[in-house]
Design a protein around this motif. Structure first.
Motif, PDB file in Angstrom:
ATOM      1  N   TRP A   2      12.377   5.102   6.060  1.00 28.29           N
ATOM      2  CA  TRP A   2      13.079   3.669   6.570  1.00 28.29           C
ATOM      3  C   TRP A   2      14.751   3.459   6.228  1.00 28.29           C
ATOM      4  CZ3 TRP A   2      16.090  -0.163   5.433  1.00 28.29           C
ATOM      5  CH2 TRP A   2      17.073  -1.198   6.780  1.00 28.29           C
ATOM      6  N   ILE A   3      14.863   3.851   4.811  1.00 34.22           N
ATOM      7  CA  ILE A   3      16.018   3.808   3.695  1.00 34.22           C
ATOM      8  C   ILE A   3      17.017   5.025   4.612  1.00 34.22           C
ATOM      9  CG2 ILE A   3      16.693   3.990   2.146  1.00 34.22           C
ATOM     10  CD1 ILE A   3      14.309   1.885   1.001  1.00 34.22           C
ATOM     11  N   LEU A   4      15.489   6.538   4.488  1.00 34.46           N
ATOM     12  CA  LEU A   4      16.201   7.715   4.577  1.00 34.46           C
ATOM     13  C   LEU A   4      17.461   7.590   5.662  1.00 34.46           C
ATOM     14  CD1 LEU A   4      13.183  10.173   2.608  1.00 34.46           C
ATOM     15  CD2 LEU A   4      16.091   9.126   1.615  1.00 34.46           C
TER      16      LEU A   4
ATOM     17  N   ALA B 272       4.961  16.452   4.020  1.00 43.05           N
ATOM     18  CA  ALA B 272       3.907  15.810   2.483  1.00 43.05           C
ATOM     19  C   ALA B 272       2.771  14.889   3.141  1.00 43.05           C
ATOM     20  CB  ALA B 272       4.907  15.848   1.643  1.00 43.05           C
ATOM     21  N   LEU B 273       3.592  14.004   4.363  1.00 38.40           N
ATOM     22  CA  LEU B 273       2.961  12.981   4.770  1.00 38.40           C
ATOM     23  C   LEU B 273       1.505  13.556   5.484  1.00 38.40           C
ATOM     24  CD1 LEU B 273       5.996  10.228   4.529  1.00 38.40           C
ATOM     25  CD2 LEU B 273       3.637  10.267   3.150  1.00 38.40           C
ATOM     26  N   TYR B 274       2.130  14.152   6.468  1.00 35.00           N
ATOM     27  CA  TYR B 274       0.953  14.737   7.146  1.00 35.00           C
ATOM     28  C   TYR B 274       0.124  15.570   6.234  1.00 35.00           C
ATOM     29  CZ  TYR B 274       3.309  13.606  11.249  1.00 35.00           C
ATOM     30  OH  TYR B 274       3.155  12.985  12.517  1.00 35.00           O
ATOM     31  N   ALA B 275       0.292  16.501   5.614  1.00 33.55           N
ATOM     32  CA  ALA B 275      -1.206  16.845   4.790  1.00 33.55           C
ATOM     33  C   ALA B 275      -1.744  16.003   3.506  1.00 33.55           C
ATOM     34  CB  ALA B 275       0.016  17.607   3.787  1.00 33.55           C
TER      35      ALA B 275
ATOM     36  N   THR C 227       1.308  -0.981  -0.037  1.00 40.19           N
ATOM     37  CA  THR C 227       0.058  -0.348  -0.024  1.00 40.19           C
ATOM     38  C   THR C 227       0.925   1.440  -0.153  1.00 40.19           C
ATOM     39  OG1 THR C 227      -0.036  -0.117   2.487  1.00 40.19           O
ATOM     40  CG2 THR C 227      -1.657  -1.434   1.473  1.00 40.19           C
ATOM     41  N   PHE C 228      -0.121   2.321  -0.111  1.00 41.78           N
ATOM     42  CA  PHE C 228       0.613   3.549  -0.172  1.00 41.78           C
ATOM     43  C   PHE C 228       2.082   3.360   1.457  1.00 41.78           C
ATOM     44  CE2 PHE C 228       1.201   8.593   1.189  1.00 41.78           C
ATOM     45  CZ  PHE C 228       1.762   8.475  -0.004  1.00 41.78           C
ATOM     46  N   ASN C 229       0.599   3.600   2.538  1.00 43.41           N
ATOM     47  CA  ASN C 229       1.131   3.921   3.405  1.00 43.41           C
ATOM     48  C   ASN C 229       2.835   2.749   3.886  1.00 43.41           C
ATOM     49  OD1 ASN C 229      -0.033   5.759   4.749  1.00 43.41           O
ATOM     50  ND2 ASN C 229      -1.400   4.480   5.397  1.00 43.41           N
ATOM     51  N   THR C 230       2.299   1.740   2.879  1.00 40.21           N
ATOM     52  CA  THR C 230       3.938   0.587   3.446  1.00 40.21           C
ATOM     53  C   THR C 230       5.370   0.911   2.628  1.00 40.21           C
ATOM     54  OG1 THR C 230       2.300  -1.689   3.285  1.00 40.21           O
ATOM     55  CG2 THR C 230       4.545  -1.996   3.080  1.00 40.21           C
ATOM     56  N   LEU C 231       4.752   1.864   1.680  1.00 29.60           N
ATOM     57  CA  LEU C 231       5.823   1.984   0.875  1.00 29.60           C
ATOM     58  C   LEU C 231       6.607   3.373   1.357  1.00 29.60           C
ATOM     59  CD1 LEU C 231       4.603   1.883  -2.988  1.00 29.60           C
ATOM     60  CD2 LEU C 231       6.246   1.111  -1.289  1.00 29.60           C
ATOM     61  N   ALA C 232       5.646   4.604   2.137  1.00 27.65           N
ATOM     62  CA  ALA C 232       6.409   4.996   2.755  1.00 27.65           C
ATOM     63  C   ALA C 232       7.032   5.000   4.195  1.00 27.65           C
ATOM     64  CB  ALA C 232       5.100   5.747   3.404  1.00 27.65           C
ATOM     65  N   VAL C 233       6.745   4.055   4.823  1.00 30.20           N
ATOM     66  CA  VAL C 233       7.269   2.909   5.713  1.00 30.20           C
ATOM     67  C   VAL C 233       8.693   2.912   5.429  1.00 30.20           C
ATOM     68  CG1 VAL C 233       7.458   1.539   7.852  1.00 30.20           C
ATOM     69  CG2 VAL C 233       5.335   3.513   6.966  1.00 30.20           C
TER      70      VAL C 233
END
Length: 337
Positions: free
Chosen positions: A62-64, A113-116, A52-58
């Protein structure tokens, strides 16, 4: 030895400069461990949902965060190990220090941006004026981020950082302002989403507490960096605080994503207890068939008229199989944003 190095050596205090950076890296490493725990918890609780989008965001955060930790560790290793007792090397800014500024900006800007985006989701069905306004504010901060990166890359020595204090104040002040805007917007939208049910309103209140606490934590860290930079511009204490800022932002967003899972066991326990109670409350007609027949015989004695449908009704009741009727009540658990 250059004149700038000679000017720096009498004023150099390793405890307040590279010692502060070393302590900052240690605390950042601990915060990265907390990031790993939160990311693992998120993947465990959402392993059946697919990509999902949240999975990719997490995964992206984590990588950054891992890359940011690698860069600050390399920076300290370069100054305290590779160039041990080489005072002249301590005046120059290594490439990993400049690059970690870029990663730091990407993490903070990405979390904003994720919070927005979360605000846009929460405001579904309501006026879009608030999420659009927050999104515009977040986009405009990209100019401040670019100017900060450009100013840092113009510096070749640590003494040049004193000349660009304006960029530090501007960047950290903007970050704090956005934190306040995002936290207040999310709390407002959650407060207007109250349903009147005590269980749901309790979860919303706890989510608001999560948002306020994490927003205050990052804002306090930014303000501490501004104060230490203004009070001790020749020390590196404000830089060590900035090392922690990216870690706090990643953990704050992961805490918001994991907050519904933290609160879910309480609601699940209530639902499960209600379901168990309903499952034990089984209606058994064979226990009450005699009482029904007695009531029917008493009613026939008192009635002046006897309807032909009554016999069929009694036959139908007596023909019902003697098996328990189980009633199961299913309630959908509250899933927050």
């Amino acid at each position: 030895m250059s004149s700038s190095t000679q000017d720096l050596i009498p004023q150099l205090q390793l405890g307040n400069t590279f010692g502060a950076l070393f302590i900052g890296v240690i605390i950042a490493t601990m915060l990265f461990g907390l990031t790993n725990v939160q990311a693992f918890f998120y993947f465990q609780t959402h392993k059946g949902t697919g990509i999902t989008f949240n999975t990719l965001a997490v995964l992206w955060l984590w990588i950054l965060d891992a890359l940011h930790l690698f860069l600050i560790v390399h920076c300290i290793y370069y100054y305290l190990v590779t160039n041990y007792a080489n005072i002249s090397a301590l005046t120059n800014i290594v490439w990993s220090f400049k690059l970690q500024i870029i990663i730091d900006v990407l993490i903070i800007y990405g979390v904003h941006a994720l919070y927005a985006y979360r605000i846009w989701i929460v405001a579904k069905g309501q006026s879009r004026a608030l999420p659009v306004t927050v999104g515009i504010i977040v986009i405009l901060t990209s100019g401040v981020s670019i100017s900060t990166i450009w100013a840092v890359y113009q510096c070749r020595m640590f003494s040049d950082l004193v000349k660009i204090q304006w960029s530090t104040y501007l960047a950290l002040g903007t970050i704090t302002f956005i934190d306040v805007v995002i936290a207040s917007s999310l709390c407002y939208l959650l407060a207007t989403s109250r349903t009147g049910f005590s269980s749901t309103d309790s979860i919303i209140t706890k989510l608001m507490a999560y948002i306020i606490n994490t927003g205050c934590l990052t804002s306090i860290c930014s303000m501490v960096a501004v104060i230490t930079c203004a009070a001790m511009p020749h020390d590196f204490i404000f830089l060590s605080v900035e090392f922690l800022l990216a870690k706090l932002y990643v953990n704050s967003f992961l805490a918001l994503l994991n907050a519904p899972s933290y609160l879910q066991p309480t609601t699940d326990t209530k639902n499960n207890s209600s379901e168990v109670h309903m499952r034990h409350a089984v209606y058994r007609p064979e226990l009450n068939i005699k009482a029904l027949q007695d009531e029917g015989s008493q009613g026939s004695r008192k009635s002046m008229f006897k309807h032909s449908g009554d016999e069929g009704m009694h036959k139908t009741r007596s023909a019902v199989p003697h098996r328990p009727i189980e009633v199961t009540v299913e309630t959908s658990s509250f899933s927050s944003v």
